[in-house]
Design an enzyme around this catalytic site. Structure first.
Site, PDB file in Angstrom:
ATOM      1  N   GLY A  42     -22.226  20.756 -23.848  1.00  0.00           N
ATOM      2  CA  GLY A  42     -23.482  20.643 -24.578  1.00  0.00           C
ATOM      3  C   GLY A  42     -24.595  20.201 -23.666  1.00  0.00           C
ATOM      4  O   GLY A  42     -24.575  20.461 -22.458  1.00  0.00           O
TER       5      GLY A  42
ATOM      6  N   VAL B 150     -27.236  17.087 -22.240  1.00  0.00           N
ATOM      7  CA  VAL B 150     -27.344  15.655 -21.981  1.00  0.00           C
ATOM      8  C   VAL B 150     -28.823  15.268 -22.001  1.00  0.00           C
ATOM      9  O   VAL B 150     -29.657  15.914 -21.358  1.00  0.00           O
ATOM     10  CB  VAL B 150     -26.718  15.278 -20.629  1.00  0.00           C
ATOM     11  CG1 VAL B 150     -26.766  13.758 -20.429  1.00  0.00           C
ATOM     12  CG2 VAL B 150     -25.285  15.769 -20.531  1.00  0.00           C
TER      13      VAL B 150
ATOM     14  N   ASP C 270     -11.967  15.919 -13.405  1.00  0.00           N
ATOM     15  CA  ASP C 270     -13.093  16.756 -12.978  1.00  0.00           C
ATOM     16  C   ASP C 270     -13.986  15.995 -12.015  1.00  0.00           C
ATOM     17  O   ASP C 270     -15.204  16.058 -12.095  1.00  0.00           O
ATOM     18  CB  ASP C 270     -13.897  17.219 -14.196  1.00  0.00           C
ATOM     19  CG  ASP C 270     -14.823  18.394 -13.851  1.00  0.00           C
ATOM     20  OD1 ASP C 270     -14.582  19.065 -12.829  1.00  0.00           O
ATOM     21  OD2 ASP C 270     -15.794  18.620 -14.601  1.00  0.00           O
TER      22      ASP C 270
ATOM     23  N   LYS D 195     -25.000  12.744 -24.803  1.00  0.00           N
ATOM     24  CA  LYS D 195     -24.558  14.145 -24.779  1.00  0.00           C
ATOM     25  C   LYS D 195     -24.260  14.602 -26.206  1.00  0.00           C
ATOM     26  O   LYS D 195     -23.495  13.964 -26.929  1.00  0.00           O
ATOM     27  CB  LYS D 195     -23.319  14.319 -23.907  1.00  0.00           C
ATOM     28  CG  LYS D 195     -22.791  15.761 -23.870  1.00  0.00           C
ATOM     29  CD  LYS D 195     -21.638  15.919 -22.898  1.00  0.00           C
ATOM     30  CE  LYS D 195     -22.122  15.889 -21.467  1.00  0.00           C
ATOM     31  NZ  LYS D 195     -21.039  16.270 -20.513  1.00  0.00           N
TER      32      LYS D 195
ATOM     33  N   LEU E  68     -31.616  15.773 -19.365  1.00  0.00           N
ATOM     34  CA  LEU E  68     -31.039  15.458 -18.058  1.00  0.00           C
ATOM     35  C   LEU E  68     -30.234  16.622 -17.499  1.00  0.00           C
ATOM     36  O   LEU E  68     -30.014  16.696 -16.280  1.00  0.00           O
ATOM     37  CB  LEU E  68     -30.156  14.218 -18.153  1.00  0.00           C
ATOM     38  CG  LEU E  68     -30.863  12.910 -18.517  1.00  0.00           C
ATOM     39  CD1 LEU E  68     -29.851  11.781 -18.629  1.00  0.00           C
ATOM     40  CD2 LEU E  68     -31.924  12.571 -17.483  1.00  0.00           C
ATOM     41  N   GLY E  69     -29.750  17.495 -18.360  1.00  0.00           N
ATOM     42  CA  GLY E  69     -28.975  18.636 -17.895  1.00  0.00           C
ATOM     43  C   GLY E  69     -28.158  19.233 -19.013  1.00  0.00           C
ATOM     44  O   GLY E  69     -28.183  18.759 -20.155  1.00  0.00           O
ATOM     45  N   ALA E  70     -27.436  20.294 -18.675  1.00  0.00           N
ATOM     46  CA  ALA E  70     -26.577  20.977 -19.643  1.00  0.00           C
ATOM     47  C   ALA E  70     -25.258  21.294 -18.976  1.00  0.00           C
ATOM     48  O   ALA E  70     -25.197  21.533 -17.764  1.00  0.00           O
ATOM     49  CB  ALA E  70     -27.242  22.255 -20.151  1.00  0.00           C
ATOM     50  N   GLY E  71     -24.186  21.271 -19.768  1.00  0.00           N
ATOM     51  CA  GLY E  71     -22.860  21.558 -19.242  1.00  0.00           C
ATOM     52  C   GLY E  71     -22.054  22.382 -20.204  1.00  0.00           C
ATOM     53  O   GLY E  71     -22.585  22.926 -21.182  1.00  0.00           O
ATOM     54  N   GLY E  72     -20.758  22.489 -19.934  1.00  0.00           N
ATOM     55  CA  GLY E  72     -19.903  23.317 -20.762  1.00  0.00           C
ATOM     56  C   GLY E  72     -19.732  22.800 -22.171  1.00  0.00           C
ATOM     57  O   GLY E  72     -19.389  23.556 -23.083  1.00  0.00           O
TER      58      GLY E  72
END
Length: 373
Positions: A29, A31, A139, A45, A23-27
């Protein structure tokens, strides 16, 4: 929400969940979209390997997950499961179908005043539940708002801030995300629910404008504007602009509470949906004065005056209303008979007095005529 195929290095099973897509990546890890044996879909996540080795991060992560478990409400993505002791800690939340607010505005343009107010009212109500659980999101931004068929949902409850890193280091966040941080966050001061109110105000301004109220630019420029410059709300519907400006106040004490914000946005959403124009300040003052209850008439009277006033009021209430003047000049029934009797009596008195005077005068004249010769 865009989905990508799993990469070679991605796990296929985590805990009791089978992973299907990225689904995506963030700071923190990556998802994934996963599901359990019953077919329940989750957004799972998995923490980055380097963060997994940081004991301080693990402690903060555990506190955030514990706080997220306490959140109740329909405007949030519910925490389903988590493993804080795994070699790579992970947590799973309810999967929310639908685009993020950022993607919705990017693809279809800004929202109307009614849509913006309705989304904002639901999000503010969700934040009430978040803050009652002792959690501050920290956030909130358009990419963390998912527009599901059942209404907007808030995701990522401040967990990305557990590392103590700035959101500027995030990977894959929306361009301009520093424009959604509260001034006290930029200064490194403590965050409060008022910080979320600022972020929500900036998020709703984005929904109505199609851009951050602090414009575009480098991270340093954006953060400077948040702290030192006023938001640019030209183009925001007049029904929303004053309220959003108070949300974006530099001082946390000047911002409304999430409950006040939710109630006000509900009013605006209902009025805009009906097409009713925004009342002016003079009209709002007039309505407020009209709705104010009248002061009691005997508030300052001496002791006992209240009872006398009440008795007088009771007697006044029993009095018959006075008829009009024309009606009073037209007596009927017994009143007419009494009036006729009074006129007859006056006539008889007049005749008696007249006759008496005439008799007296005649006697006087007769005596005068019989005097001495």
């Amino acid at each position: 929400m865009a989905m990508m195929r799993l990469r070679r290095e991605d796990p296929r099973v985590v805990g009791a969940f089978r992973l299907h897509r990225r689904l995506g990546a963030g700071g923190m890890g990556v998802v994934y979209l996963g599901s359990d044996r019953r077919g329940q879909r989750v957004a799972l996540k998995v923490i980055r390997p380097d963060l997994s080795e940081d004991q301080e991060f693990r402690s903060r992560f555990a506190r955030e997950v514990s706080a997220a478990r306490r959140i109740r409400g329909g405007c949030t993505a519910r925490l389903v499961a988590a493993d804080l002791e795994a070699s790579r800690p992970w947590f799973a939340t309810q999967y929310v179908p639908g685009p993020s607010l950022h993607d919705r505005v990017l693809e279809h343009g800004q929202l109307s005043a009614a849509e913006t107010a309705a989304v904002g009212a639901a999000l503010a109500e969700g934040l009430v539940a978040v803050h009652e659980a002792g959690v501050v999101h920290r956030d909130l931004k358009p990419s963390n708002i998912l527009l599901s068929p059942k209404g907007p949902r808030i995701i990522d409850f401040g967990i990305a801030w557990s590392t103590g890193a700035s959101t500027l280091t995030h990977v894959g966040t929306a361009v301009g995300s520093p424009g959604f941080l509260a001034p006290e966050q930029v200064r490194g001061q403590g965050v409060t629910p008022a910080s979320d109110v600022f972020s929500l105000g900036a998020t709703l301004a984005y929904a109505a404008l199609g851009d951050s109220p602090f414009g575009q630019g480098s991270s340093e420029v954006m953060l400077y504007r948040v702290v030192h410059e006023e938001p640019q709300l030209d183009g925001v519907p007049s029904a929303l602009a004053p309220l959003l400006r108070t949300c974006l106040a530099k001082s946390p004490e000047e911002r409304p509470s999430t409950m006040q914000l939710s109630l006000r946005l509900k009013e605006i959403a209902a009025r805009e949906a009906r097409g009713v124009p925004q009342p002016t300040r003079r009209q709002r003052v007039a309505v407020s004065a009209a709705e104010r209850p009248p002061a009691p008439a005997v508030a300052d009277a001496p002791a006992g005056a209240g009872e006398r006033g009440a008795a007088a009021g009771e007697r006044a209430g029993r009095r018959r209303p006075r008829p009009p003047a024309q009606a009073r000049r037209r007596p009927t029934g017994s009143a007419a008979r009494r009036a006729a009797d009074q006129r007859l009596l006056r006539q008889r008195v007049f005749v008696f007095v007249t006759v008496t005077l005439l008799v007296t005068l005649g006697i006087s004249l007769a005596q005068g005529c019989q005097g001495p010769l």
